[in-house]
Write an enzyme that holds these catalytic residues in place. Structure first.
Site, PDB file in Angstrom:
ATOM      1  N   GLU A  51       0.810  -1.231   0.000  1.00 30.33           N
ATOM      2  CA  GLU A  51       0.000   0.000   0.000  1.00 30.33           C
ATOM      3  C   GLU A  51       0.844   1.283   0.000  1.00 30.33           C
ATOM      4  O   GLU A  51       0.878   2.013   0.984  1.00 30.33           O
ATOM      5  CB  GLU A  51      -0.977  -0.026   1.191  1.00 30.33           C
ATOM      6  CG  GLU A  51      -1.960  -1.184   1.067  1.00 30.33           C
ATOM      7  CD  GLU A  51      -3.007  -1.245   2.184  1.00 30.33           C
ATOM      8  OE1 GLU A  51      -2.984  -0.383   3.083  1.00 30.33           O
ATOM      9  OE2 GLU A  51      -3.861  -2.153   2.129  1.00 30.33           O
TER      10      GLU A  51
ATOM     11  N   GLU B  48      -4.661  -8.894  -0.546  1.00 29.66           N
ATOM     12  CA  GLU B  48      -5.085  -8.650   0.838  1.00 29.66           C
ATOM     13  C   GLU B  48      -6.573  -8.358   0.916  1.00 29.66           C
ATOM     14  O   GLU B  48      -7.117  -7.618   0.115  1.00 29.66           O
ATOM     15  CB  GLU B  48      -4.300  -7.481   1.446  1.00 29.66           C
ATOM     16  CG  GLU B  48      -4.323  -7.509   2.975  1.00 29.66           C
ATOM     17  CD  GLU B  48      -3.612  -6.318   3.600  1.00 29.66           C
ATOM     18  OE1 GLU B  48      -2.409  -6.110   3.303  1.00 29.66           O
ATOM     19  OE2 GLU B  48      -4.249  -5.602   4.383  1.00 29.66           O
TER      20      GLU B  48
END
Ligand SMILES: *[C@@H]1O[C@H](CO)[C@@H](O)[C@H](O)[C@H]1NC(C)=O
Ligand SMILES: *[C@@H]1O[C@H](CO)[C@@H](O)[C@H](O)[C@H]1NC(C)=O
Ligand SMILES: *[C@@H]1O[C@H](CO)[C@@H](O)[C@H](O)[C@H]1NC(C)=O
Ligand SMILES: *[C@@H]1O[C@H](CO)[C@@H](O)[C@H](O)[C@H]1NC(C)=O
Ligand SMILES: *[C@@H]1O[C@H](CO)[C@@H](O)[C@H](O)[C@H]1NC(C)=O
Length: 554
Positions: free
Chosen positions: A290, A395
């Site tokens: 991220e 994820e």
């Protein structure tokens, strides 16, 4: 034909009966399944005999992999009401890589808290023959928020405390009498010995952490030993050591200091070397978890901020050459590793403004948390634009109030998972990896209180772990769609039906149709001139497996 039937009987005899879920009804919700050191529910996949189909159903009402066998019939010209799904195995799409979950510090700490027999039940439940047959693991490089404290490898000494850069100065050699150690005010400039390099850029202090040796490595090894399929491991870094970062902290707004671009690429290489030396080969890495988390000051978890331009520069100049020139040159490199709404923008910027990135990366990794913002069709669009780059979900987790993170028996979360999985896979994803493989009853440990739910919750004080409804949602695809399966076409006669569907041709030449329906309904599955008629209960997930050998298409 006879050969196939023989195998069926052998398998049935070997595996015997499935052990049913030891169900506990949660008031107002669905059931959880309780496992202890001597009992845990199992699921065996029966190869469908020719002319037959097998169904596996889990439902809000409490069914868990409920198994039935039916016979394929000729197409009924006047079928029972309900949508008809026509499967066409000659129209093939992406090849499936696999499904799995993540060995975080939190998950591996909870795994270690269990007794040996309970750990084995856990590994079998996820990766074994009689379990979900997962085939993927994601493992963090160093710590994440799901650690008990913040850390990275090679944190100390941040400075060159061993004075490896020590040498006398030009002044000593050329002029000085031995009256001062280094410079004084009577020097032409300020200086000392061992001024550069201030940091340990050669990563001489690199070693794995206690968490790797005590928790993550033993858990991964147990999984590799118990897994039916070969396990492919993807590693991602959340944050480098603080000294490589502009904010000198694990969380918050940050950039990689440009002096350390190469050091951070080497940091990944060191991780690969150390895990391989421990007997754990890594299949892929992402370019960082991220990257947009570190673009905002408020995100309180381990992160490193990048924009697409700086990330592309690092990939082309540092990570790519470092990995592709090493003994790990064949490893998969996955870029982005961030939320779906950002993906189009991020990938386009990197691939179009920096085409060399395309020479380095093999795939694109995507996370699930903002999926409601952007329709899944964006994934197919990206895939059509860059057909040689696979897209993998890396994820996902169900979450709500972090102070009340675990919802025992919450079927809504199973619905969330299965809907997202079907939509993603229907839009080109080659796999889907869940976040923490297990957590404690508070949805942790997490150093920052960012607690979430998990498919398995470990209750060490009771000697149990419990399987949430999401566990079964994952299993409805992971168990029946092994690596190498191809997604195939399935069409419906009803526009905007309440059913979500995706279909596959497996390496065993069976056809697998995954159905999720919210309403009570019948479904007819038509394939190669044959029909499987099934009745679906309200709010059920059903996997139907049909024998390929009895079909007329081949
Ligand atoms: C383990 O679970 C089984 C099935 O629920 C139960 O019969 C058994 O008593 C449990 N064992 C222990 C030690 O709690
Ligand atoms: C110290 O660091 C400088 C700058 O990186 C380098 O030029 C020099 O060779 C180093 N000296 C030693 C003794 O390592
Ligand atoms: C890293 O530095 C710490 C603190 O100085 C030291 O205890 C440790 O042994 C070092 N590790 C390696 C691999 O050099
Ligand atoms: C490998 O390293 C050499 C020399 O350092 C460099 O010229 C080459 O481009 C590198 N290869 C790759 C694939 O990065
Ligand atoms: C799958 O994608 C097709 C278009 O590519 C769409 O028509 C269909 O509705 C989608 N199915 C699901 C379950 O999302």
């Amino acid at each position: 034909m006879v050969f196939l039937i023989t195998i069926v009987y052998l398998l049935t005899a070997t595996h015997g009966q499935d052990l049913p879920c030891a169900a506990q009804q949660i008031p107002g919700r669905s059931v959880i399944c309780v496992c202890n050191a001597t009992y845990c529910d199992t699921i065996t996949r029966i190869p469908p005999p020719p002319g037959s189909f097998v169904t596996y159903t889990s439902s809000a009402r409490g069914l868990r992999f409920h198994k039935t066998i039916g016979r394929l019939s000729l197409i009924d010209l006047d079928p029972c009401p309900g949508p008809t799904y026509t499967v066409n195995p000659s129209v093939k799409y992406q090849t499936i890589e696999g499904f799995g979950s993540s060995v975080t510090d939190a998950a591996s700490i909870m795994w270690s808290s269990m007794s040996k027999p309970l750990r084995k039940k856990f590994v079998d439940s996820y990766y074994g023959d009689n379990g979900l047959e997962y085939s993927m693991i994601r493992v963090p490089i160093g710590g994440t928020d799901f650690s008990t404290h913040t850390y990275a490898y090679n944190e100390l000494p941040p400075y060159d405390i061993k004075l490896s850069n020590f040498s006398l100065a030009m002044e000593d050699y050329r002029y000085k009498l031995p009256c001062a150690i280094g410079g004084t005010d009577f020097s032409t400039h300020t200086y000392a010995y061992n001024e550069l390099p201030p940091y340990d850029i050669k990563l001489s202090n690199f070693s794995l952490a206690m968490e790797d040796y005590r928790y993550k490595i033993p858990m991964i090894k147990a999984i590799m030993k118990g897994a039916r399929q070969k396990v492919h491991i993807i590693a991602s870094c959340w944050s480098p050591p603080r000294w490589m970062k502009t904010n000198n902290a694990f969380a918050g707004y940050s950039r990689l200091i440009t002096d350390y671009y190469q050091t951070y690429a080497d940091y990944h290489l060191k991780f690969l070397e150390h895990y391989t030396a421990e007997g754990i080969p890594i299949w892929g890495i992402t370019t960082g978890n991220e990257p947009t988390d570190g673009m905002g000051a408020l995100i309180r978890l381990n992160c490193l901020g990048w924009n697409a331009d700086s990330m592309a520069t690092w990939i082309i100049n540092n990570l790519g050459p470092t990995i592709r020139n090493s003994s790990f040159k064949d490893i998969k490199i996955l870029c982005a590793d961030d939320q779906r709404p950002l993906l189009d923008y991020w990938v386009t910027l990197m691939f179009e403004d920096h085409p060399k990135v395309q020479e380095v990366v093999d795939g694109i990794a995507v996370h699930f948390y903002f999926d409601s913002v952007t329709p899944p069709s964006v994934l197919s669009r990206i895939n059509a634009q860059y057909p040689d780059k696979f897209i993998m979900g890396t994820e996902a987790t169900a979450m709500g109030d972090p102070n009340n993170a675990v919802n025992f028996g919450d079927w809504d979360r199973a619905r969330l998972y299965i809907s997202d999985i079907i939509n993603d896979i229907n839009n080109s994803l080659v796999g889907w990896i869940d976040w923490n493989m297990c957590l404690n009853k508070d949805g942790g440990p997490n150093w920052n209180g960012n607690n979430v739910d998990s498919t398995v919750i470990v209750l060490p004080e009771l000697g149990q772990f419990i399987k949430q409804p999401t566990f079964y949602a994952m299993g409805h695809i992971s168990k029946f769609v092994p690596r190498g399966s191809r997604r195939i076409q399935v069409t419906s006669n009803e526009e905007g039906s309440s059913m979500l569907t995706v279909a596959f041709l497996t390496p065993q030449n069976t056809v697998v149709v995954l159905l999720y329906n919210r309403l009570p309904s019948n479904a007819n599955i038509v394939l190669g001139g044959k029909q499987a008629s099934i009745v679906l209960e309200p709010d059920t997930i059903t996997t139907v497996e049909l024998s390929g050998s009895s079909l007329t298409y081949d």
